[in-house]
Enzyme design. Structure first.
Site, PDB file in Angstrom:
ATOM      1  N   HIS A 188      44.815  44.768  38.445  1.00  0.00           N
ATOM      2  CA  HIS A 188      45.074  44.467  39.853  1.00  0.00           C
ATOM      3  C   HIS A 188      45.146  42.950  40.076  1.00  0.00           C
ATOM      4  CE1 HIS A 188      44.710  45.432  44.251  1.00  0.00           C
ATOM      5  NE2 HIS A 188      44.280  44.187  44.268  1.00  0.00           N
ATOM      6  N   GLU A 189      44.135  42.234  39.611  1.00  0.00           N
ATOM      7  CA  GLU A 189      44.114  40.783  39.813  1.00  0.00           C
ATOM      8  C   GLU A 189      45.194  40.094  38.980  1.00  0.00           C
ATOM      9  OE1 GLU A 189      42.577  39.602  42.235  1.00  0.00           O
ATOM     10  OE2 GLU A 189      41.365  41.393  42.639  1.00  0.00           O
TER      11      GLU A 189
ATOM     12  N   ASP B 292      44.813  43.849  51.124  1.00  0.00           N
ATOM     13  CA  ASP B 292      46.183  43.468  50.793  1.00  0.00           C
ATOM     14  C   ASP B 292      47.168  44.059  51.799  1.00  0.00           C
ATOM     15  OD1 ASP B 292      45.214  42.181  48.526  1.00  0.00           O
ATOM     16  OD2 ASP B 292      45.519  43.921  47.236  1.00  0.00           O
TER      17      ASP B 292
END
Length: 246
Positions: free
Chosen positions: A78-79, A155
């Site tokens: 994800h990061e 997000d």
């Protein structure tokens, strides 16, 4: 009143603390001094300031939190997705400062940027790059784990907020044009209070929703293509995060 080491760059710290109050900045110095003292150092170093900044902004690092390998790997991808998009979209996007999968507060990881100057206006290119960056985490998770999780709430909110402001307040949409469609919270309503100052029809509201969805969908598709073409870089960064954490 504190002793700083030779590697301390206060300008770099300043770039990493936009919007911080004087009390926040004082807290960073105090926390960094405590950290350096506990580590047996004779002076504060840059990493002490970095850790103090993260603690003041995001909360204490929760290194004792037990994450299973599957969840940790999903966080790493994800990061990595956020970071790779941010990197590829330079110079429209802000430079990357730090990527980590160490949990802080409610966050399992974070990708931090370091603006090169104070920002008072947002260009359309910056807005598009920012929205694409918010998509990177979810898309990377899907590409590498075949699944998705609920950790993208922040997000989604950020992407939707910027997209809606581009269309309703900043005149960045051809269909709706150079017209303000935001809600004027300072305008009195018919009950004598304030808020709900909408001055457009239900039909216009429908068009706004359509244009927000259209913008989000088109940028999401472009971001997916971008990450599919750079899967090797995402994989390499995710593996580095699994090994080094930051």
């Amino acid at each position: 009143k504190v002793k700083l080491g030779p590697n301390v760059d206060l300008l770099r710290l300043a770039r990493a603390t936009p919007g911080f109050s004087g009390a926040d900045l004082a807290a960073i110095i105090n926390e960094s001094a405590l950290g350096a003292t506990l580590a047996g150092k004779e002076y504060i170093e840059q990493d002490d300031l970095e850790e103090a900044r993260d603690k003041v902004r995001f909360g204490r690092a929760n290194k004792s939190r037990v994450m299973d390998e599957k969840e940790k790997l999903a966080t790493a991808y994800h990061e990595a997705g956020h970071a790779v998009v941010q990197w590829l979209l330079r110079p429209d996007a802000d430079p990357i400062h730090k990527v980590t999968i160490i949990p802080r507060g409610r966050s399992l990881g974070s990708t931090m940027t370091l603006p090169e100057k104070d920002r008072y206006n947002y260009s359309k290119r910056w807005c598009i790059a920012f929205i694409k960056m918010t998509f990177g985490g979810r898309i990377a998770e899907e590409l590498f784990t075949g699944d998705m999780n609920s950790g993208v709430l922040g997000d989604i909110r950020q992407a939707t907020t910027v997209a809606r402001k581009m269309i309703t307040e900043w005149g960045m949409n051809d269909r709706l044009g150079f017209v303000f469609y935001g809600e004027d919270e300072n305008k009195p309503n018919f009950l004598g209070g304030f808020g709900d100052g909408r001055e457009y029809s239900d039909e216009t509201a429908r068009v706004i929703d359509e244009e927000v969805k259209k913008l989000i969908d088109s940028l999401y598709a472009e971001t997916r293509q971008l990450l599919e073409a750079h899967k090797d870089q995402i994989d390499a960064l995710a593996k580095a995060l699994m090994k080094y954490e930051t």
